[in-house]
Design a protein around this motif. Structure first.
Motif, PDB file in Angstrom:
ATOM      1  N   TYR A  54      37.883  36.877 -59.306  1.00  0.00           N
ATOM      2  CA  TYR A  54      36.943  36.882 -60.422  1.00  0.00           C
ATOM      3  C   TYR A  54      37.474  36.079 -61.611  1.00  0.00           C
ATOM      4  O   TYR A  54      36.705  35.505 -62.364  1.00  0.00           O
ATOM      5  N   ASP A  55      38.788  36.099 -61.770  1.00  0.00           N
ATOM      6  CA  ASP A  55      39.393  35.475 -62.945  1.00  0.00           C
ATOM      7  C   ASP A  55      40.420  34.430 -62.510  1.00  0.00           C
ATOM      8  O   ASP A  55      41.043  34.577 -61.445  1.00  0.00           O
ATOM      9  N   ASP A  56      40.570  33.403 -63.326  1.00  0.00           N
ATOM     10  CA  ASP A  56      41.554  32.353 -63.023  1.00  0.00           C
ATOM     11  C   ASP A  56      42.891  32.698 -63.668  1.00  0.00           C
ATOM     12  O   ASP A  56      42.954  33.457 -64.635  1.00  0.00           O
ATOM     13  N   LYS A  74      34.827  25.059 -54.853  1.00  0.00           N
ATOM     14  CA  LYS A  74      33.885  26.106 -55.296  1.00  0.00           C
ATOM     15  C   LYS A  74      33.493  27.004 -54.129  1.00  0.00           C
ATOM     16  O   LYS A  74      33.390  28.228 -54.259  1.00  0.00           O
TER      17      LYS A  74
ATOM     18  N   LYS B 266      27.057  38.709 -57.814  1.00  0.00           N
ATOM     19  CA  LYS B 266      28.105  37.693 -57.670  1.00  0.00           C
ATOM     20  C   LYS B 266      29.350  38.294 -57.034  1.00  0.00           C
ATOM     21  O   LYS B 266      30.033  37.640 -56.246  1.00  0.00           O
ATOM     22  N   SER B 271      26.155  33.213 -54.720  1.00  0.00           N
ATOM     23  CA  SER B 271      26.597  31.998 -55.407  1.00  0.00           C
ATOM     24  C   SER B 271      25.718  31.781 -56.633  1.00  0.00           C
ATOM     25  O   SER B 271      24.676  32.435 -56.780  1.00  0.00           O
ATOM     26  N   SER B 272      26.135  30.855 -57.477  1.00  0.00           N
ATOM     27  CA  SER B 272      25.320  30.542 -58.668  1.00  0.00           C
ATOM     28  C   SER B 272      23.946  30.067 -58.230  1.00  0.00           C
ATOM     29  O   SER B 272      22.937  30.353 -58.878  1.00  0.00           O
ATOM     30  N   GLU B 344      24.961  30.764 -64.512  1.00  0.00           N
ATOM     31  CA  GLU B 344      26.287  30.407 -65.044  1.00  0.00           C
ATOM     32  C   GLU B 344      27.111  31.631 -65.465  1.00  0.00           C
ATOM     33  O   GLU B 344      28.289  31.505 -65.804  1.00  0.00           O
ATOM     34  N   THR B 346      29.482  34.527 -65.236  1.00  0.00           N
ATOM     35  CA  THR B 346      30.556  34.821 -64.278  1.00  0.00           C
ATOM     36  C   THR B 346      30.776  36.331 -64.189  1.00  0.00           C
ATOM     37  O   THR B 346      30.371  37.077 -65.090  1.00  0.00           O
ATOM     38  N   GLU B 349      32.725  37.633 -67.069  1.00  0.00           N
ATOM     39  CA  GLU B 349      31.926  37.800 -68.302  1.00  0.00           C
ATOM     40  C   GLU B 349      31.253  39.163 -68.304  1.00  0.00           C
ATOM     41  O   GLU B 349      31.210  39.845 -69.332  1.00  0.00           O
TER      42      GLU B 349
END
Lengths: 214, 357
Positions: A54-56, A74, B266, B271-272, B344, B346, B349
């Motif tokens: 989820y996070d980089d 991706k 997600k 996917s987006s 967009e 995530t 977020e």
């Protein structure tokens, strides 16, 4: 399977960098049953978010199946998310879908799918498949959330405080389920601050200030 | 099925969207249907009236001297049967709007038919005092024959000092068979086959009239109505765009409220693109519902108009389908931005926004 090499994750707090993960080295083998323990704010949830994709990360390397996640495309990153199931403290079920639909929701985005009835039977939720989340107890909701991970044949399940919203009895039931799943070869990583829950795992990783201390 | 269930669950958030869309779509369709009806009927009325009719509108105010102008140009002496100068055929320079206008001449001792007994469809004639002797005609309603054409005498101008128009004793006013229609005072209808503009120009004088062609009148009226229609349609389209902006605004706020749903999906591997498509499809579906409701409303309104206004407005499906398609395109295009915004978002977020825990 999962290896973290000197992983750093920073957050900006009042224009200052806060190290949520401070050069973490960690390896999670296949079929592991690990508890990540620590006080609030020690970075255990951040670690889980990083592992789940989820996070980089800001520094270091995260290897998934011996491939650096930094170099993932991706699509590969999406596959990483798809291959790891996450169980949350608040279950995160969609209220407008029935239990059955919530479980099958995961299979909407993945090609592979297990038999729903078998999964439901395994988690003892066969009789509530047509109910809505608002009609379920906490323990039932969590079992549905676990079923949602299992329906798409995930090999790793990360659980963020899975028993945090449950009473002792239901917590024990959930831990029993995790134990059974682990016995079937599924890797389980539980983030918790409950020592009792942690003690039921095969391995305990303690975190303090963004570092692994044992 | 998923989509319908998701939309149905979010229905309270979509009410405003559907309402705003419906109002603008109904407005647009009604403007199109009603304006089409008006244009069609105006056109039809002109067709029924006869497009060959042309109209000469006299510019001079029709006072007593009106007759002077006409007779001067007409040169009645030249063609008067009394003077036997009948080398040329009789021509009609115009006719009056019934006897009502002849009465304004204020003949003190003339004989005229009453207004109600005037027969428009007959060949009618008003003769001067001298001509009554020539034709041996002393009463109105008698028939006289001028060059083989039979005319009913509807008025006789008397001679004498009391007659204000004694100079025109020999004049003839013909209500001719070629006269195709009558209107209110000031209009003289003549058959365009009999007269062209040049001839009328010679007869009445260049600056004394306006020649109005029925076809031109129709065309200019239709052009005007089309212009009004375009303006109204443009305004309706503006309302569609404004409502679409409202929809975008509503969608954006909806996205914030739906962060948890987006985050869960997600986290489950959406996917987006999946999220983007979901929002686009949702909005298309909502717009389709709005369009269906609007069409239904329009049909009800048209039915009510037909009943209460006693007219027959018909709905041309093919004429309106373009607008419906255009609305759908506008709606879809307007929803690209919110859908993109939603896609967009995530997972992290949603976690940071405490939507997840």
């Amino acid at each position: 399977m999962i290896r973290l090499d000197k992983v750093v994750k920073k957050y900006k707090v009042d224009d200052k960098d806060l190290l949520a993960l401070n050069y973490i080295d960690l390896t999670l083998e296949e079929s592991c049953f690990v508890a990540i323990v620590g006080v609030s704010g020690c970075g255990k949830s951040t670690l889980l978010n990083v592992i789940a994709g989820y996070d980089d990360i800001d520094y270091g390397h995260y290897y998934f199946n011996n491939k650096s996640v930094k170099k993932f495309s991706k699509e590969e990153k999406l596959n990483l998310i798809k291959s790891i199931g996450v169980v949350f403290q608040d279950f995160n079920l969609l209220d407008y879908l029935t239990v059955k639909e919530n479980i099958l929701l995961a299979s909407r985005y993945m090609n592979s799918r297990k038999d729903l009835l078998k999964v439901a039977n395994k988690l003892d939720i066969l009789d509530i498949l047509n109910k809505y989340p608002s009609q379920l107890s906490g323990g039932q909701k969590q079992r549905v959330a676990i079923a949602r991970c299992l329906i798409t044949n995930k090999k790793i399940i990360l659980a963020d405080e899975p028993t945090g919203s449950l009473d002792v009895e239901n917590s024990m039931k959930i831990m029993e389920i995790f134990k059974k799943l682990n016995a079937e070869g599924i890797s389980i990583v539980i983030v918790t601050h409950d020592e009792d829950i942690a003690s039921r795992c095969k391995k305990i990783i303690r975190m303090e200030n963004g570092r692994v201390v044992n | 099925m998923w989509l319908i269930k998701e939309i149905f669950y979010q229905r309270k958030r979509h009410y405003l969207t559907i309402l705003a869309s419906c109002i603008s779509i109904v407005l647009l369709l009604l403007v199109n249907i009603i304006s089409s009806y008006i244009i069609e009927n105006v056109s039809l009325t002109f067709e029924q009236l006869g497009l060959n009719i042309s109209c000469v509108q006299l510019l001079e105010k029709r006072q007593d001297n009106w007759i002077d102008n006409i007779t001067e140009i007409y040169d009645i002496e030249k063609y008067s049967p009394y003077n036997k100068k009948q080398e040329k055929d009789y021509k009609i320079i115009g006719c009056d709007n019934g006897l009502a206008n002849i009465f304004t001449f204020n003949f003190e001792s003339g004989h005229f038919l009453t207004e109600t007994s005037n027969l428009y469809n007959d060949n009618q004639i008003v003769i001067g005092n001298n001509l009554k002797y020539y034709f041996n005609c002393y009463r109105v309603n008698e028939l006289i024959n001028v060059k083989g054409i039979s005319f009913r005498v509807v008025g006789i101008l008397e001679n004498g000092s009391k007659n204000l128009y004694e100079d025109f004793d020999d004049c003839i006013f013909i209500f001719d068979e070629y006269v195709t229609d009558y209107t209110q005072s000031g209009f003289y209808f003549v058959n365009e086959k009999m007269f062209n503009e040049r001839q009328i120009n010679d007869l009445i004088g260049k600056d004394n009239y306006i020649f109005i062609d029925q076809r031109q009148t129709k065309d200019s009226l239709i052009t005007l109505l089309n212009l009004i229609r375009i303006v109204l349609l443009a305004l309706s389209f503006v309302s569609v765009v404004v409502s679409s902006i409202c929809v975008v605004n509503n969608s954006l706020s909806t996205i914030h409220n739906r962060m948890k749903e987006i985050g869960i999906k997600k986290a489950l591997g959406a996917s987006s693109r999946d999220i983007y498509l979901q929002f686009i499809l949702e909005n298309i579906f909502i717009f389709l519902i709005s369009i269906a409701l609007s069409c239904l409303t329009v049909l009800v309104i048209i039915k009510l108009i037909n009943i209460y206004a006693e007219i027959k407005v018909t709905v041309d499906v093919f004429n309106n389908i373009n607008y419906v398609a255009l609305i759908l395109v506008i709606g879809s295009v307007c929803n690209i931005y919110p859908a993109k915004k939603a896609s967009e978002i995530t997972i992290i977020e949603t976690i940071k926004n405490n939507q997840f825990s």
